[in-house]
Design an enzyme around this catalytic site. Structure first.
Site: not given
Length: 637
Positions: A114, A399
């Site tokens: 992430d 992201d």
């Protein structure tokens, strides 16, 4: 004159003795290197004219010529860069990697990557209601002798709980995901996954060096043993490796390469989870953001990698848990690049990887990559008429932990206008029923990203112009196998902000160069299998039809388990038998119905005719009566 002459001879003898000692030392060095050479030659550094030192005393000192010692040629190799490439796996949307954590018997743990966060955590054996059916068992800190729970004095990721004296962490994400836990540290190392361990050529671990599955299993067990060794036991590992090198040559270089990337990991032992963390395939999560707590930064600070760089090569695998790309820690694995690396400017956006969008275009003819487009043909592009300030309002981040790509609702009027001009309809906001062949004909979105702000003198060419990234329909639309409809994965709204997600990064080797504050994109199929074996993986058409998809899924299931294939064949046979039986029943029912209709028709005609002796009627007479009465079978049914 005798004194000076004796003194001169003494000086000369001393010089010869020093030269002889130097030669002797050089011979010892040569013997050390030639221990690996079957043709050892002890005289390799000796000059023939100096083979006998005793004969020098009888020579006239005026004729003595002392040659300088012949030193061995030493080649100084550049230091090996601490860079490692490991496989990424397909999760339920995002991708994950595996690390082996702990000592004594390191435990494999998988971490969702992430770039939009920094915290690292995995469920531990104390985790309550943390879900199940993950890739590996929860981390049991009690089985690792090197695990240390952080106290309030060592609290880095969370806050001190004064009642318990523990460092507690609580993290929440967009979409309702959350977890909480206690901070701790333990040894960790990037893993090449379960099964065949690292056939990467940089580690001299190729399929040809393993003769059996048993040897591969032995190498795997030995790897985990070495990962679990404490730092002060490295000498023992080296001794063990040296003694076993003749038995298992292939594991030794790999063992020491693994040690080079071992580091102390600061992470959270999750005690509870919420939202999709309960159902995700990976065990935990590894933040890759711009923070000292992120995975790559912890490796850098622990000298497990040399540079503040990493790259994520993201591909799509139709099967969860299978290899779907590669993560390179400490640099960029250029073997994955299928086009030159193009760079955009990187900046910190609240600790996340912030980038800038200059413009968005609609390419009418589609195309999967920038190389498929001719930018000299201006008529092939429709510009989305919105200014850069609106595109970047609130910031834009990369992201990898978000499956879709989200931009502001303010973009919708301009996007709909451009889309209407090209396709005759607005950009979809709801699932639509359309074939894969038709989706392939849809336009490609082209994002023009802000390039580097200034020219940087580096070892590779990095232009200062803006760069472009293709966002084709295979990534902004996705087939839902259950509903058999295509769903938009490029969403305009105000709920999430401006997020460039995993589907935008897919099909690229994305290089996060924090040392130079740049992000690079290179086209790639992200084939990790090719890096290991040199054999490309079989490619799947991103626009595969539903029929071909079903065939592919079945073939994959049969490869994984032959019994599943047998069961499926049995079910197919039963289904075929069921269809034949159903057809036979329908046919029999039809024949029986027709027979009853015939009988009832005859009885009706008899009653109408009123004759007592019907047996005298001929077939022609019955036909005339049936035609006369125009009997309707439906009424009888």
């Amino acid at each position: 004159m005798t004194g000076p002459k004796i003194y001169f001879i003494w000086i000369t003898s001393f010089t010869i003795a020093v030269s002889a000692a130097t030669i002797s030392i050089e011979e010892q060095h040569q013997r050390t290197f030639s221990d690996y050479d079957d043709n050892d030659n002890d005289e390799v550094f000796k000059d023939p004219s100096m083979s006998s030192l005793s004969s020098l005393n009888a020579m006239d000192t005026a004729s003595i010529s002392i040659l300088p010692p012949q030193l061995p040629t030493i080649t100084v190799l550049p230091p090996i860069k601490k860079q490692i490439t490991i496989p990424m796996y397909q999760g339920y949307g995002a991708h994950y990697v595996q690390l082996d954590v702990g000592s004594s018997n390191p435990q494999p743990q998988t971490f969702l990557l992430d770039t939009g966060s920094a915290s690292i955590g995995v469920p531990c054996n104390e985790c309550i209601d943390c879900g199940s059916k993950r890739s590996h068992a929860d981390f049991n800190q009690n089985l690792s002798r090197s695990y240390q729970e952080s106290t309030c004095e060592d609290c880095h990721m969370g806050k001190c709980d004064l009642d318990t004296g523990r460092c507690m962490i609580e993290t929440n994400y967009l979409g309702g995901c959350s977890w909480s836990g206690k901070e701790g540290t333990d040894w960790a190392v990037p893993s090449f996954g379960d099964g065949w361990q690292q056939r990467h050529k940089d580690h001299n671990f190729s399929p040809s060096s393993i003769t059996s599955i048993g040897e591969a299993s032995s190498a795997t067990n030995r790897l985990r043993t070495i990962i679990g060794t404490e730092e002060n036991d490295i000498s023992e590992v080296k001794s063990s490796s040296s003694s076993s090198s003749s038995k298992s040559h292939s594991t030794t270089p790999f063992d020491f390469d693994v040690i080079r990337h071992k580091f102390k990991l600061d992470f959270a032992c999750m005690t509870s989870t919420g939202g999709q963390f309960k159902t995700q395939l990976s065990n935990g999560i590894a933040g890759m953001g711009l923070s000292t707590l992120s995975l790559w930064m912890q490796m850098y600070n622990n000298r497990a990698i040399d540079t503040k760089q990493f790259s994520m090569c993201v591909s799509k695998n139709l099967f969860f848990g299978e290899i779907a790309g590669a993560l390179t820690l400490g640099g960029n694995d250029e073997r994955l690049n299928q086009s030159p690396m193009r760079y955009m400017q990187l900046h910190s956006e609240d600790g996340m990887h912030g980038v800038g969008i200059r413009k968005i275009h609609v390419h009418k003819s589609g195309g999967e990559t920038i190389a498929d487009m001719d930018f000299t043909k201006l008529d092939d592009f429709e510009h989305v008429k919105v200014d850069s300030a609106t595109l970047n309002d609130g910031g834009v981040i990369l992201d990898s932990g978000t499956t879709n790509t989200y931009l502001s609702e303010k973009l919708r009027p301009a996007l709909d206008e451009a889309w209407l001009e090209v396709t005759g309809q607005k950009f979809p906001t709801e699932p639509i029923k359309i074939s894969s062949a038709e989706i392939k004909k849809w336009p490609t979105l082209v994002f023009q990203m802000k390039g580097p702000e200034k020219s940087i003198n580096l070892d590779i060419d990095r232009t200062t112009s803006d760069m472009k990234v293709a966002f084709p329909s295979s990534r902004y639309m996705q087939l839902n196998a259950r509903t058999k409809m295509f769903e938009p994965r490029f969403i305009l709204g105000e709920d999430y902000g401006n997020i460039i997600g995993e589907n935008f990064m897919r099909g690229h080797n994305v290089f996060f160069d924090v040392d130079n504050w740049l992000v690079g994109f290179a086209d790639s199929d992200c084939d990790y299998k090719y890096l290991e074996t040199g054999t490309p993986s079989e490619k799947v058409d991103p626009y595969i039809s539903r029929k071909d998809l079903n065939t592919l899924v079945r073939s994959h299931m049969c490869e994984k388990n032959k019994w599943i294939c047998i069961v499926l064949s049995f079910i197919d046979s039963l289904y075929l038998i069921f269809l034949l039986a159903a057809a036979a029943i329908v046919l029999q029912s039809y024949i029986e119905t027709r027979r009853k209709i015939r009988i009832l028709s005859v009885e009706s005609l008899r009653n109408e005719d009123g004759e007592k002796d019907q047996s005298k009627r001929s077939t022609k007479d019955w036909a005339k009566l049936l035609q006369k009465n125009s009997f309707e079978p439906c009424e009888i049914c």
